[in-house]
Scaffold this motif. Sequence first.
Motif, PDB file in Angstrom:
ATOM      1  N   LEU A 131      32.391  13.807 -19.370  1.00  0.00           N
ATOM      2  CA  LEU A 131      31.192  14.590 -19.697  1.00  0.00           C
ATOM      3  C   LEU A 131      31.140  15.823 -18.795  1.00  0.00           C
ATOM      4  N   LYS A 139      22.820  11.221 -16.559  1.00  0.00           N
ATOM      5  CA  LYS A 139      21.985  10.284 -17.302  1.00  0.00           C
ATOM      6  C   LYS A 139      22.828   9.196 -17.967  1.00  0.00           C
ATOM      7  N   ILE A 143      23.079   5.151 -17.238  1.00  0.00           N
ATOM      8  CA  ILE A 143      22.792   4.116 -18.239  1.00  0.00           C
ATOM      9  C   ILE A 143      23.933   3.105 -18.306  1.00  0.00           C
TER      10      ILE A 143
ATOM     11  N   ILE B 146      27.111   0.133 -26.273  1.00  0.00           N
ATOM     12  CA  ILE B 146      28.251   0.907 -25.769  1.00  0.00           C
ATOM     13  C   ILE B 146      28.578   2.036 -26.733  1.00  0.00           C
ATOM     14  N   ILE B 149      26.350   4.815 -26.103  1.00  0.00           N
ATOM     15  CA  ILE B 149      26.738   5.572 -24.913  1.00  0.00           C
ATOM     16  C   ILE B 149      27.946   6.447 -25.227  1.00  0.00           C
ATOM     17  N   LYS B 152      27.656   9.761 -27.132  1.00  0.00           N
ATOM     18  CA  LYS B 152      27.134  10.933 -26.419  1.00  0.00           C
ATOM     19  C   LYS B 152      28.248  11.730 -25.758  1.00  0.00           C
ATOM     20  N   ALA B 153      29.379  11.072 -25.545  1.00  0.00           N
ATOM     21  CA  ALA B 153      30.484  11.753 -24.882  1.00  0.00           C
ATOM     22  C   ALA B 153      31.493  12.193 -25.940  1.00  0.00           C
ATOM     23  N   ASN B 154      32.192  13.281 -25.651  1.00  0.00           N
ATOM     24  CA  ASN B 154      33.223  13.678 -26.599  1.00  0.00           C
ATOM     25  C   ASN B 154      34.430  12.772 -26.407  1.00  0.00           C
ATOM     26  N   LEU B 216      18.456   7.113 -23.411  1.00  0.00           N
ATOM     27  CA  LEU B 216      19.710   7.637 -23.938  1.00  0.00           C
ATOM     28  C   LEU B 216      19.509   8.522 -25.151  1.00  0.00           C
ATOM     29  N   ARG B 218      17.290  10.723 -26.189  1.00  0.00           N
ATOM     30  CA  ARG B 218      16.922  12.145 -26.082  1.00  0.00           C
ATOM     31  C   ARG B 218      18.086  12.936 -25.529  1.00  0.00           C
ATOM     32  N   ASP B 219      18.345  14.084 -26.063  1.00  0.00           N
ATOM     33  CA  ASP B 219      19.415  14.910 -25.516  1.00  0.00           C
ATOM     34  C   ASP B 219      18.834  16.068 -24.711  1.00  0.00           C
TER      35      ASP B 219
END
Lengths: 220, 219
Positions: A131, A139, A143, B146, B149, B152-154, B216, B218-219
């Motif tokens: 990231l 954040k 988590i 998971i 989670i 959210k990551a590339n 998690l 909300r961006d």
Amino acid sequence: MSKNWWKITASVFVLYSVVTGLLLKVPMLPILHESIRNLYFHVPMWFAMIVIYTIAVVNSIRYLQTNDEKYDLIAVESVNTGLLFGFIGLLSGMIWANFTWGSPWPNDPKLNSAAIATLMYLAYTVLRSSLDEEQKRAKISAIYNIFAFPVMVVLLFVLPRLTDSLHPGNGGNPGFGAYDLDSNMRFVFYPAVLGWIGIAIWIMNIRFRIRKLENIKNQI
Amino acid sequence: MKLITEIRYLLKKEMVLEWRSKYALNGILLYVVSTVFVCYLSFKTTPPLVWNALFWIIMLFAAINAITKSFVQESKGRLLYYYQIASPQAIIIAKIIYNMLLMILMSTIALFFYSIVFQNEVGDKLLYFAAVILGAISFSSVFTMISAIASKANNNGTLMAILSFPVIIPVIILIIKLSKNAMDGLDRSVSLDEIGVLTAINLIVITVSLLLFPYLWRD
């Protein structure tokens, strides 16, 4: 001075445990022999690792509550320090296992659990590096850290107790205190545990301060 | 009460979407069936220990493939829309329940096909089936969070595997033990320990997901 008393105590404890741990008499037990002295070095690593990972989780929770970058830095440096202690713990355990159990990696649930817990925190570092955006990284990694912690607790404290293990205190084996940790060894073992926990927190503290300074430098 | 209505609507929406495209269902089914077949062709016959382990490894990869997409497939705009009309708890619970249903269906079919292709004696069939259901539920409760989670990551394909393997290993150790007990036809009271710990892990994981997901989404 008043702020640094615990650093001095930790260093004194560790020095004391190294010297007395190598010099004092230990009970002569079959299989273990003199290698029982590794107790003063191998076991405190795990205590320190658990404490430092707990600090990481607490700070991750605090980060989610406050969004203060400081807590994220403490959490990530705690994980890094915990990984260091985990690796040393695995290594010292492997040396010990090689002498007493015949191979560096016997199929023992505690070994496997410790290795998996280390994998979990390595995954945490990979997640962080994937990231780019700082706040998002803080954040999401917080988590994951909180999510993984209860599983790690199950892994390290519940699963080994359900199966047979070579380690004391598992699968119906009595714990250390029950039979071979005589009172002489206690006087070395407990200070060693406290000392190494202190050293771990100290390392984390220094790394956290370096990280903070770097951040300030990079902001300009 | 509002939460339950929201969950019901979201669950219905997931199923309707699935039914319309049938992409995940058919894809995953084909994936499971062809993996079983590949394993069959490469092993031909297996000792009981391998039979059990192989089934769970197939299920593990099928579960990862099925659940990874649960958050990735949603477009950004659609997620934004959900967040306006539903609470985060409702979203994650609906996803978990939907994934559980999907996994239960899938693992039942997989077990059926697997035991037709691979001949093997199972001592306590009912307990083995219960283990499979419990496994499907555990996989989906762990992987849903998971995948949220990882989404959210590339580069989340690799990340999903890296993040989920260490977390799922304790579950899979217990499941393999439980299903091995069932295969050997041991008395059911022997397996109570494993069932208890598995249920506890599931409860913990779902509670933690409920607590963490609001942070998690909300961006």
